[in-house]
Scaffold this motif. Sequence first.
Motif, PDB file in Angstrom:
ATOM      1  N   LYS A   1      -7.679 -13.229 -12.518  1.00 29.69           N
ATOM      2  CA  LYS A   1      -6.269 -13.254 -12.895  1.00 29.69           C
ATOM      3  C   LYS A   1      -5.563 -12.126 -12.148  1.00 29.69           C
ATOM      4  O   LYS A   1      -5.672 -10.965 -12.525  1.00 29.69           O
ATOM      5  N   ARG A   2      -4.808 -12.501 -11.126  1.00 32.32           N
ATOM      6  CA  ARG A   2      -4.205 -11.509 -10.247  1.00 32.32           C
ATOM      7  C   ARG A   2      -2.695 -11.644 -10.189  1.00 32.32           C
ATOM      8  O   ARG A   2      -2.175 -12.760 -10.070  1.00 32.32           O
ATOM      9  N   ALA A   3      -2.025 -10.524 -10.230  1.00 30.87           N
ATOM     10  CA  ALA A   3      -0.618 -10.515  -9.878  1.00 30.87           C
ATOM     11  C   ALA A   3      -0.515 -10.735  -8.371  1.00 30.87           C
ATOM     12  O   ALA A   3      -1.440 -10.439  -7.620  1.00 30.87           O
TER      13      ALA A   3
ATOM     14  N   ALA B   1       1.300  -6.264 -11.844  1.00 33.66           N
ATOM     15  CA  ALA B   1       1.508  -5.231 -10.826  1.00 33.66           C
ATOM     16  C   ALA B   1       2.987  -5.205 -10.473  1.00 33.66           C
ATOM     17  O   ALA B   1       3.720  -6.170 -10.709  1.00 33.66           O
ATOM     18  N   MET B   2       3.395  -4.097  -9.883  1.00 34.15           N
ATOM     19  CA  MET B   2       4.801  -3.927  -9.544  1.00 34.15           C
ATOM     20  C   MET B   2       4.940  -3.852  -8.021  1.00 34.15           C
ATOM     21  O   MET B   2       4.335  -4.643  -7.306  1.00 34.15           O
ATOM     22  N   GLY B   3       5.712  -2.870  -7.505  1.00 32.80           N
ATOM     23  CA  GLY B   3       6.064  -2.867  -6.100  1.00 32.80           C
ATOM     24  C   GLY B   3       5.341  -1.894  -5.209  1.00 32.80           C
ATOM     25  O   GLY B   3       5.734  -1.734  -4.050  1.00 32.80           O
ATOM     26  N   ALA B   4       4.308  -1.259  -5.682  1.00 36.42           N
ATOM     27  CA  ALA B   4       3.596  -0.287  -4.859  1.00 36.42           C
ATOM     28  C   ALA B   4       2.503  -0.966  -4.041  1.00 36.42           C
ATOM     29  O   ALA B   4       1.721  -1.746  -4.581  1.00 36.42           O
ATOM     30  N   ARG B   5       2.434  -0.665  -2.764  1.00 35.29           N
ATOM     31  CA  ARG B   5       1.449  -1.306  -1.888  1.00 35.29           C
ATOM     32  C   ARG B   5       0.017  -1.070  -2.360  1.00 35.29           C
ATOM     33  O   ARG B   5      -0.838  -1.952  -2.228  1.00 35.29           O
ATOM     34  N   GLN B   6      -0.247   0.109  -2.909  1.00 40.72           N
ATOM     35  CA  GLN B   6      -1.617   0.433  -3.307  1.00 40.72           C
ATOM     36  C   GLN B   6      -2.102  -0.391  -4.489  1.00 40.72           C
ATOM     37  O   GLN B   6      -3.294  -0.369  -4.798  1.00 40.72           O
TER      38      GLN B   6
ATOM     39  N   THR C   1       8.732 -11.492 -13.448  1.00 40.93           N
ATOM     40  CA  THR C   1       9.000 -11.306 -12.027  1.00 40.93           C
ATOM     41  C   THR C   1       9.780 -10.015 -11.812  1.00 40.93           C
ATOM     42  O   THR C   1      10.481  -9.543 -12.713  1.00 40.93           O
ATOM     43  N   TYR C   2       9.654  -9.491 -10.620  1.00 39.01           N
ATOM     44  CA  TYR C   2      10.264  -8.191 -10.304  1.00 39.01           C
ATOM     45  C   TYR C   2      10.711  -8.235  -8.845  1.00 39.01           C
ATOM     46  O   TYR C   2       9.951  -8.681  -7.981  1.00 39.01           O
TER      47      TYR C   2
END
Length: 124
Positions: A31-33, A104-109, A58-59
């Motif tokens: 289950k992945r964002a 998850a949000m907007g950070a690449r890591q 959603t973001y």
Amino acid sequence: QVQLVESGGGLVQAGGSLRLSCAASGRTSGKRAMAWFRQAPGKEREFVAAINWSGSYTYYADSVKGRFTISRDNTKNTLVLQMNGLKPEDTAVYHCAAALLPQAMGARQEYDYWGQGTQVTVSS
């Protein structure tokens, strides 16, 4: 491992629309964002939009809010980015990304798997 392949990029005039797709394969049982990022020439890769595993959250980056819509179909392992009202500053290579976690949000890591990208060019 998860493999991601983007499609749907192209050349469009300002004000036009494009629909990007990302097909996931491999270990897709988790289950992945998922998210879209973009990278313009000479610039850092930047966040565009994210969606949680169920699709209930959603973001968006402020620069695309109200113009782009992210969605997913888990039965088909597909992520979509509908882009309307395109502007020349939207020109970039768009990359699909998958996280290890369902949110998850907007950070690449936060994202562990990346596609090779698809080019979007918006002419003025």
